[in-house]
Write an enzyme that holds these catalytic residues in place. Structure first.
Site, PDB file in Angstrom:
ATOM      1  N   GLN A   1     -29.080  10.939   5.536  1.00 24.88           N
ATOM      2  CA  GLN A   1     -29.674  11.621   4.375  1.00 24.88           C
ATOM      3  C   GLN A   1     -28.616  12.460   3.661  1.00 24.88           C
ATOM      4  O   GLN A   1     -28.901  13.570   3.185  1.00 24.88           O
ATOM      5  CB  GLN A   1     -30.857  12.490   4.816  1.00 24.88           C
ATOM      6  N   SER A   2     -27.406  11.960   3.572  1.00 23.39           N
ATOM      7  CA  SER A   2     -26.312  12.705   2.948  1.00 23.39           C
ATOM      8  C   SER A   2     -26.532  12.909   1.441  1.00 23.39           C
ATOM      9  O   SER A   2     -26.689  11.935   0.693  1.00 23.39           O
ATOM     10  CB  SER A   2     -25.010  11.937   3.170  1.00 23.39           C
ATOM     11  N   ASN A   3     -26.520  14.165   1.019  1.00 24.87           N
ATOM     12  CA  ASN A   3     -26.571  14.464  -0.416  1.00 24.87           C
ATOM     13  C   ASN A   3     -25.281  14.034  -1.104  1.00 24.87           C
ATOM     14  O   ASN A   3     -25.282  13.607  -2.255  1.00 24.87           O
ATOM     15  CB  ASN A   3     -26.765  15.965  -0.631  1.00 24.87           C
TER      16      ASN A   3
END
Ligand SMILES: *Cc1c(COP(=O)(O)O)cnc(C)c1O
Length: 323
Positions: A70-72
């Site tokens: 879930q890397s921004n």
């Protein structure tokens, strides 16, 4: 000044709410870097303005980067790469392969057309070699790739936050925060260190604050002291006219159960702020950091809190909040 490509909507607002002062227990001004863009919003886009300008200057066709599933940072890179016409490959860390349909950041990665590869946490430890290997393979096929490290955190990316502090300086000079001329500290979430490093350099250079309070969301204080010092050094090498960075105190006391995992108290804090002020924080970074600030024994009296974004990560955690 290094080449910079315009991706963010700037300046972002300086925002204040009395109910937030009460909840946090100090005078807090929020630098709304959750509003740097539409779907690509957050802190990473300021770093990408410098990093992707470098990729353009080198005539690269692919952008390679990495992060958690879930890397921004991965999502912002995928969207900005699409905007600028790059192909993008994301190497994402996942204990178990995420189920479809993808949600949150992953959904946006897919929407942006990025190629996504999942690797185990063990493989992810060798992310830099894996990315370099892929760059070599691409070049053998006649494609040139640009590798962006995790979080966009190197000296060049950090210049985005030197410039963010320049932006705050201008806002204070224009009276955007009333008669406030500077802050006791800038507080921010720390995940890969680049935002803290750039902010420390910029806060000193532009007289925005005397110190930086970095609230770790993973890893410990010793680790971040080393990482931040390395990035500061890299940025200095690129921009020798920068002055000595403001001191950074790293706190690792508020990580909670682990990266991207929260305690009930941290979640209640995020819900309370949304209900009392309308400000939406994310559970992985900004919410944890502001919670940590509210619990610090030596809270600075007047704080600039950097809201670094992360909304898609919150939306991917509906079950943790309202099961
Ligand atoms: C990446 C990120 C951070 C941390 O910034 P670093 O420069 O990686 O330390 C903070 N908040 C959000 C929402 C992020 O995506």
């Amino acid at each position: 000044m290094r080449p910079r490509t315009s991706l963010a909507h700037l300046p972002t607002p300086l925002w204040h709410h009395r109910a937030l002062d009460e909840i946090v227990g100090t005078n807090v001004w929020v630098k709304r870097d959750d509003m740097t863009a539409g779907a690509a919003a957050g802190n990473k886009i300021r770093k990408l303005e410098f990093l992707l300008a470098d990729a353009l200057a080198r005539n690269c066709t692919w952008i390679l980067t990495c992060g958690g599933s879930q890397s921004n940072h991965a999502r912002a890179t995928a969207l900005c790469a699409a905007e600028l016409g790059f192909k993008c490959h994301l190497l994402l860390r996942a204990k178990n392969r995420p189920h479809r349909p993808f949600v949150g950041n992953l959904m946006l990665d897919e929407l942006a057309g990025a190629k996504v590869s999942f690797v185990t946490p063990d493989q992810y430890q060798h992310r830099e070699e894996l990315l370099e290997q892929e760059k070599t393979e691409l070049s053998q096929r006649g494609d040139s790739a640009y590798v962006i490290p995790e979080g966009g955190s190197n000296g060049l990316g950090a210049l985005g936050y030197v410039e963010a502090m320049n932006e705050v300086r201008t806002q204070l000079d224009q009276g955007v925060a009333g008669d406030i001329t500077d802050f006791d500290a800038v507080a921010l979430a720390c995940g890969s260190g680049g935002t803290a490093a750039g902010t420390a350099l910029g806060a000193a250079r532009f007289g925005v604050a005397r110190r930086v309070v970095a609230l770790a969301v993973c890893d410990d204080r010793t680790y971040f002291d080393t990482v931040i010092a390395r990035i500061v050094k890299e940025a200095h090498a690129l921009q020798p006219e920068l002055v000595e960075a403001a001191p950074v105190s790293v706190s690792d006391a508020f990580i909670g159960p682990g990266y991207a995992e929260t305690t009930p108290a941290q979640r209640e804090f995020i819900v309370r702020i949304a209900r009392c002020t309308g400000l939406v924080l994310d559970p992985v970074y900004s919410g944890k950091a502001l919670y940590g600030l509210s619990r610090l024994p030596d809270k600075p009296a007047r704080v600039l809190f950097l809201h670094t974004g992360g909304l898609p990560g919150l939306l991917a955690q509906a079950a943790a909040f309202f099961a």
